[in-house]
Design a protein around this motif. Structure first.
Motif, PDB file in Angstrom:
ATOM      1  N   SER A 117       8.275   1.140   6.203  1.00 19.14           N
ATOM      2  CA  SER A 117       9.408   0.329   5.728  1.00 19.14           C
ATOM      3  C   SER A 117      10.262  -0.123   6.905  1.00 19.14           C
ATOM      4  O   SER A 117      10.733  -1.268   6.939  1.00 19.14           O
ATOM      5  CB  SER A 117      10.279   1.121   4.752  1.00 19.14           C
ATOM      6  OG  SER A 117       9.521   1.516   3.647  1.00 19.14           O
ATOM      7  N   ASP A 141       7.384  -3.610  -0.570  1.00 19.04           N
ATOM      8  CA  ASP A 141       7.373  -2.238  -0.047  1.00 19.04           C
ATOM      9  C   ASP A 141       6.859  -1.269  -1.123  1.00 19.04           C
ATOM     10  O   ASP A 141       6.943  -1.550  -2.315  1.00 19.04           O
ATOM     11  CB  ASP A 141       8.816  -1.863   0.351  1.00 19.04           C
ATOM     12  CG  ASP A 141       8.861  -0.799   1.434  1.00 19.04           C
ATOM     13  OD1 ASP A 141       7.796  -0.356   1.906  1.00 19.04           O
ATOM     14  OD2 ASP A 141       9.985  -0.387   1.811  1.00 19.04           O
ATOM     15  N   GLU A 142       6.322  -0.150  -0.643  1.00 18.40           N
ATOM     16  CA  GLU A 142       5.966   0.978  -1.522  1.00 18.40           C
ATOM     17  C   GLU A 142       4.897   0.651  -2.566  1.00 18.40           C
ATOM     18  O   GLU A 142       5.061   0.954  -3.757  1.00 18.40           O
ATOM     19  CB  GLU A 142       7.225   1.540  -2.194  1.00 18.40           C
ATOM     20  CG  GLU A 142       8.196   2.079  -1.160  1.00 18.40           C
ATOM     21  CD  GLU A 142       9.420   2.751  -1.753  1.00 18.40           C
ATOM     22  OE1 GLU A 142       9.535   2.830  -2.990  1.00 18.40           O
ATOM     23  OE2 GLU A 142      10.265   3.191  -0.954  1.00 18.40           O
TER      24      GLU A 142
HETATM   25 MG    MG Z   1       8.880   3.234   2.888  1.00 22.31          MG
END
Ligand code: MG
Ligand code: ATP
Length: 271
Positions: free
Chosen positions: A118, A172-173
């Motif tokens: 991230s 993200d993720e």
């Molecule tokens: Mg992350």
């Protein structure tokens, strides 16, 4: 007013007239450094313009922070490459020059928790925002939720268009939370629209071979990966969690355990 002060005052007036407050704030210090022989003329001009560019870039970033949903400001300067030796520094630095955004290419950051995925995705978005490019950040779940909400109110096309617009979108993720089949279909539509149109930076704790399970559909995941990887820079991070850096041994143990679990699952066919 002495004759020697005149050019200095004139420069100050000009900088104010040109609305260059960054340069205006720096001018006295720069001229003193020139007077004492610490800076050459060309260095002084470089600093003067650099001060204004820095202020403009920071203002752009502050404006972008409101609209881009970036959760924090992370920069390349804050990233400790010594902690993550599997990362090729030149690759990351070259990505931060943002040629990939101009070429509408993607970046995929893969790796276990806490290794800086991230951080680097956000620092790319920050660099692009400073250059005045439109950026947007969301976790996969957030982006899908916003598409589902739009679909429920008959606004899906509009939302897809809005999310296709930014020159750089961070997803993200990918892989932490389960998503519904409907959600996966919506995300696929988003990636298809952005394909060869604008850059997407994706992060995941799961290798591509596990994306079928993440999206609940092997065929769609393969088509998604195909589009993402067509023009893509892959950053595969193997290392320990920065969050756990004060517990290095425990972190290594957890990584070993999770690798072993994955291998066991593969052998027993429960992966
Ligand atoms: Mg992350
Ligand atoms: N090499 C590094 N140098 C400096 N700070 C780092 C580094 N790696 C990670 N960090 C910091 O550690 C924290 C965790 O990193 P980050 O959120 O990027 O991990 P991640 O790979 O996205 O993990 P997760 O998969 O759990 O989301 C953040 O605050 C980040 O800024």
């Amino acid at each position: 007013m002495s004759a020697a002060r005149l050019p200095r005052e004139a420069i100050r007036d000009m900088l104010a007239d040109l609305k260059m407050p960054g340069s205006l704030e720096a001018i006295d210090q720069i001229l003193s450094a020139v007077d004492s022989g610490q800076l050459t003329a060309s260095e002084a001009i470089q600093r003067l313009l650099g001060a204004q560019i820095k202020l403009r870039n920071n203002r752009r970033l502050m404006a972008a922070m409101h609209s881009s949903r970036l959760p924090a400001i992370k920069t390349l300067e804050d990233f400790d490459f010594a902690f993550q030796p599997s990362i090729k520094r030149e690759q990351i630095e070259s990505l931060h020059e943002l040629g990939f955004v101009e070429r509408k290419e993607n970046v995929v950051l893969l790796g276990p928790p806490g290794v800086g995925k991230s951080h680097l995705a956000i620092s790319l978005a920050v660099a692009a925002a400073k250059r005045g490019r439109r950026v947007y950040y969301g976790t996969l779940i957030d982006l899908i939720s916003s598409l589902e909400e739009a679909q429920a109110t008959g606004q899906l096309l509009r939302r897809l268009t809005v999310l296709t617009h930014p020159a750089l979108l961070v997803v993200d993720e990918i892989g932490y939370l389960p998503i519904t089949h409907g959600g996966a279909v919506l995300f696929f539509q988003l990636i298809s629209r952005r394909y060869e149109h604008a850059s997407t930076v994706l992060t995941s704790n799961k290798g591509f071979e596990e994306w079928g399970a993440v999206f609940g559909d092997e065929v769609m995941a393969a088509a998604l990966i195909d589009r993402v990887l067509h023009h893509c820079h892959l950053v595969n991070i193997k290392g320990n969690s920065y969050r756990m850096r004060e517990h290095a041994e425990l972190s290594r143990e957890l990584n070993r355990e999770s690798r072993a679990r994955r291998t066991r699952a593969e052998i027993t066919g429960t992966a």
